[in-house]
Enzyme design. Sequence first.
Site, PDB file in Angstrom:
ATOM      1  N   GLU A 152       0.828  -1.216   0.058  1.00 28.57           N
ATOM      2  CA  GLU A 152       0.024  -0.246  -0.057  1.00 28.57           C
ATOM      3  C   GLU A 152       0.942   1.270  -0.144  1.00 28.57           C
ATOM      4  OE1 GLU A 152      -3.820   2.001   2.645  1.00 28.57           O
ATOM      5  OE2 GLU A 152      -2.220   0.550   3.619  1.00 28.57           O
ATOM      6  N   LYS A 227      -9.863   2.336  -2.292  1.00 28.03           N
ATOM      7  CA  LYS A 227      -9.719   1.635  -0.917  1.00 28.03           C
ATOM      8  C   LYS A 227     -11.447   1.875  -0.489  1.00 28.03           C
ATOM      9  CE  LYS A 227      -7.417   1.586   3.371  1.00 28.03           C
ATOM     10  NZ  LYS A 227      -6.210   1.899   4.095  1.00 28.03           N
ATOM     11  N   CYS A 264      -5.776  -2.659   2.361  1.00 24.94           N
ATOM     12  CA  CYS A 264      -5.421  -2.753   3.987  1.00 24.94           C
ATOM     13  C   CYS A 264      -6.677  -2.965   4.797  1.00 24.94           C
ATOM     14  CB  CYS A 264      -4.867  -1.237   4.014  1.00 24.94           C
ATOM     15  SG  CYS A 264      -3.819  -1.340   5.752  1.00 24.94           S
TER      16      CYS A 264
END
Length: 422
Positions: A152, A227, A264
């Site tokens: 990330e 995300k 994540c």
Amino acid sequence: MEIIGEKAVVSSSENGKSETETPESSSKDGSICGFDSLHHLLQESLSPPLFQEVSRLLLGLNCGKSLETIALPEPARALSSKHDFDLQAYSFRADKESLRGPRLVRVGLVQNGITLPTTAPFSDQKRAIFQKLTPIIEAAGASGVNIICLQEAWMMPFAFCTREKRWCEFAEPIDGESTEFLQEFARKYNMVIINPILERDIKHGETLWNTAVIIGNHGNIIGKHRKNHIPRVGDFNESTYYMEGNTGHPVFETAYGKIAINICYGRHHPLNWLAFGLNGAEIVFNPSATVGELSEPMWPIEARNAAIANSYFVGSINRVGTEVFPNPFTSGDGKPQHADFGHFYGSSHFSAPDASCTPSLSRYKDGLMVSDLDLNLCRQLKDKWGFRMTARYEMYSYLLARYVKPDFEPQVISDPLLRGST
């Protein structure tokens, strides 16, 4: 090939233990009692028969056998030795089928620390990271990797703890500097590359997003995913910079299989994993940046559980090292002000739908994890366990449709005797 339990990795020493580390220094240098991973600590501490049994319990069995290691080409091993990054390689099998041949794809995960202090000029910091990753990606190319995923926001320090806006300068459009850098490798090695960046959306008011750009094996941009879930826990103040993504749960059909990216914090949300599976993903990558005190006990569990529940492979990537920032900051957890997140513990690994997984890369060194995945295993596990067939999606959808409404009432049936009588 060799079976796990014998030496099969390039590491700091013959047993994965640094020559100069001691248990007392472990909390500072990122090691576990001087070892670069739990796997190496157990390997050194247990007798071979006991280690084999413990590995069976911790790592599972792939088609009834321990994972086999892959002998990578000498150029890749030479790059690992010269540039001091951890290099490991394993093979996931599937059962032989009568009507389909194996669907083998070689996949790589890259973990790394930053190179220069966070006080260095931003352009120098980015350039130094590019230089650091070049031999790692070259090693992947020399190893015949078909798909590779970086961590990330790999092109910058993970500065989202600071709440300082100057770090927004690292943001790029999807076809920006980092993508251009990686497109050369994609074309050179016929390799699909997942490029997680801090995105600047030029067409929509220069809004920032946490984004993964998918680069095709011809150097073309296949698409992007933003995300879905943004943390607001501990030092992770990421909503200061970007909000929840708006791209849904896309699956990208590449030359080597159907892939998705769960960035994540999304790994903490089972429905996020589920959605990628419902859209047909065969490999889901989880590029991350997370620290030991906050999440390490969860790290080997969540991705493995997702692989099992959704019958796909998962590649988990985490950065390494401790990043110190110029100005101390505080968070909502009441701790005194501090200048770093804590230790990013690396430990990148693969998980398979049959509950097997690789050992992890080092907790403190840059690294490249390579694995051969037979994608036939995905369907074989769907047939074996029948999770899709036995799921009650209509029941779940009914509950969720009611839950998101303001007048939702939980389905709770109380024992009438709890009311009591006097």
